[in-house]
Design a protein around this motif. Structure first.
Motif, short mmCIF file in Angstrom:
data_model
loop_
_atom_site.label_atom_id
_atom_site.label_comp_id
_atom_site.label_asym_id
_atom_site.label_seq_id
_atom_site.Cartn_x
_atom_site.Cartn_y
_atom_site.Cartn_z
N SER A 258 -4.81 98.29 99.31
CA SER A 258 -3.81 99.35 99.23
C SER A 258 -2.82 99.09 98.09
CB SER A 258 -3.07 99.49 100.55
OG SER A 258 -2.41 98.27 100.89
N MET A 259 -2.49 97.82 97.88
CA MET A 259 -1.59 97.46 96.78
C MET A 259 -2.25 97.77 95.44
SD MET A 259 0.20 93.76 96.13
CE MET A 259 1.37 93.51 94.79
N LEU B 223 -4.59 100.03 94.74
CA LEU B 223 -4.66 101.47 94.52
C LEU B 223 -3.29 102.03 94.14
CD1 LEU B 223 -7.01 102.55 97.44
CD2 LEU B 223 -7.58 102.39 95.01
N GLY B 224 -2.26 101.59 94.88
CA GLY B 224 -0.92 102.10 94.61
C GLY B 224 -0.41 101.71 93.24
N ILE B 225 -0.58 100.44 92.88
CA ILE B 225 -0.09 99.95 91.59
C ILE B 225 -0.85 100.59 90.44
CG2 ILE B 225 -0.06 97.92 90.09
CD1 ILE B 225 0.66 96.26 92.56
N LEU C 208 -2.58 103.48 90.29
CA LEU C 208 -2.25 104.89 90.14
C LEU C 208 -0.85 105.08 89.58
CD1 LEU C 208 -3.80 106.35 93.42
CD2 LEU C 208 -4.68 106.57 91.09
N ASN C 209 0.08 104.25 90.02
CA ASN C 209 1.44 104.35 89.50
C ASN C 209 1.49 104.03 88.00
OD1 ASN C 209 4.54 104.32 89.89
ND2 ASN C 209 4.14 102.32 88.99
N SER D 20 -2.74 92.58 92.31
CA SER D 20 -2.96 92.71 93.76
C SER D 20 -3.73 91.54 94.36
CB SER D 20 -3.71 94.01 94.05
OG SER D 20 -3.03 95.11 93.52
#
Length: 322
Positions: free
Chosen positions: A157-158, A160-162, A164-165, A278
């Motif tokens: 999840s980290m 994907l979040g990082i 995409l950000n 991540s």
């Protein structure tokens, strides 16, 4: 511009276009399309300023021949996906080397501003990073885990979040070029100040070395890609602000295409950077030589891909290749 000056300025390019038309079947489709855009721009300029001149007739015939060549060469080569990353992106960077330099310069100055401001004002770090982050980091330091922020979430999840950000930041930096170079420059400055303040904060805590070994595992690629995205934004902004001999519309389209290619070229780098942040950065127990090795390999890649490789390819396409 006098006609003779216009001819002298572009005659070598037109001779190169004649060669491209003769070798159209062996020429990359993107090169044909870009050359066609270039020659039609010259034709438009000639029609406006020298409508009855022989040079206008010559350019019209050249554009017509190139147009026919394009429609005979529509089929893409299977190797396009490879040449896009190994040749097109480096060549675009070669033509945007000034924008890359200015992007790096803006970022470097902003890092310096962040460092100096943090060292001289105890409240500056909280203004930039926020009270919550600063207090959390200070608590992690007291608990003997200064880099715990990188292990506070599940890896996937980290990641994907990082990722995409970061891609979002890259695209935003590029799009801000619509507001001239000041838009992209502002975002570069903002991110640079944050980085400078962050590193100065850890220096004040006596943890500069440890923080750099952790942060730059992913930061080498991530920060480099942000600077490259800044170059894309500056390319877009400068294209319509300084159109040169092109119409503002044509110059904007050429700048937008070049800048978009630059941004697309950063996407895999952001993916790798997100993976490192991540899955690797959190392992602060890794030997220092391994962490330093990852940082150095990342730096070598950036220098090779964005500085050395473009120079080795500089003679493969015409100078104004976008």
């Amino acid at each position: 511009m006098k006609e003779v000056s216009f001819i002298r300025q572009n005659i070598e390019k037109w001779k190169e276009v004649e060669k491209i038309v003769e070798q159209a079947e062996q020429t990359d489709p993107d090169r044909l399309a870009t050359t066609y855009t270039d020659i039609t721009s010259d034709l438009s300029f000639s029609q406006s300023h020298y409508p009855t001149s022989r040079i206008t007739i010559y350019l019209n015939n050249l554009a017509f021949a190139l147009h026919n060549s394009i429609y005979k060469s529509k089929k893409e080569k299977r190797s396009r996906i490879i040449t896009f990353w190994t040749k097109e992106i480096p060549l675009v960077m070669l033509n945007s080397r000034k924008e890359l330099f200015y992007s790096f310069l803006i970022f470097a100055i902003s890092v310096f501003v962040g460092v100096v401001s943090t060292m001289n004002d105890d409240t500056f770090i909280r203004l930039i990073l926020g009270d919550g982050y600063v207090d959390m980091t200070l608590n992690n330091i007291r608990n003997g885990a200064p880099m715990a922020v990188y292990s506070g979430a599940p890896e996937v999840s980290m990641f994907l979040g990082i990722t995409l950000n970061n891609i979002g930041v890259s695209l935003y930096t590029f799009v801000m070029g619509l507001f001239t170079g000041f838009g992209s420059g502002y975002l570069l400055f903002k991110n640079g100040v944050m980085l400078g303040a962050f590193q100065a904060f850890f220096f004040q805590q006596g943890l500069l070395g440890e923080s750099m070994l952790a942060i730059w595992i992913h930061g080498t690629l991530e920060i480099s890609a942000i600077i490259v995205a800044g170059a894309a934004g500056l390319t877009l902004g400068n294209s319509w602000l300084f159109p040169g001999t092109y119409s503002r519309k044509v110059a904007f389209m050429k700048g937008a295409k070049r800048g978009l290619k630059i941004v697309i070229g950063t996407l895999p780098i952001f993916v790798v950077a997100g993976f490192l942040e991540s899955f690797i950065t959190r392992h602060t127990h890794l030997p220092d030589f391994i962490r330093l090795g990852i940082i150095l390999l990342s730096l070598i890649f950036v220098l090779y891909y964005y500085l050395y490789l473009p120079k080795t390819l500089r003679y493969e396409l015409p100078e104004k290749k976008d």
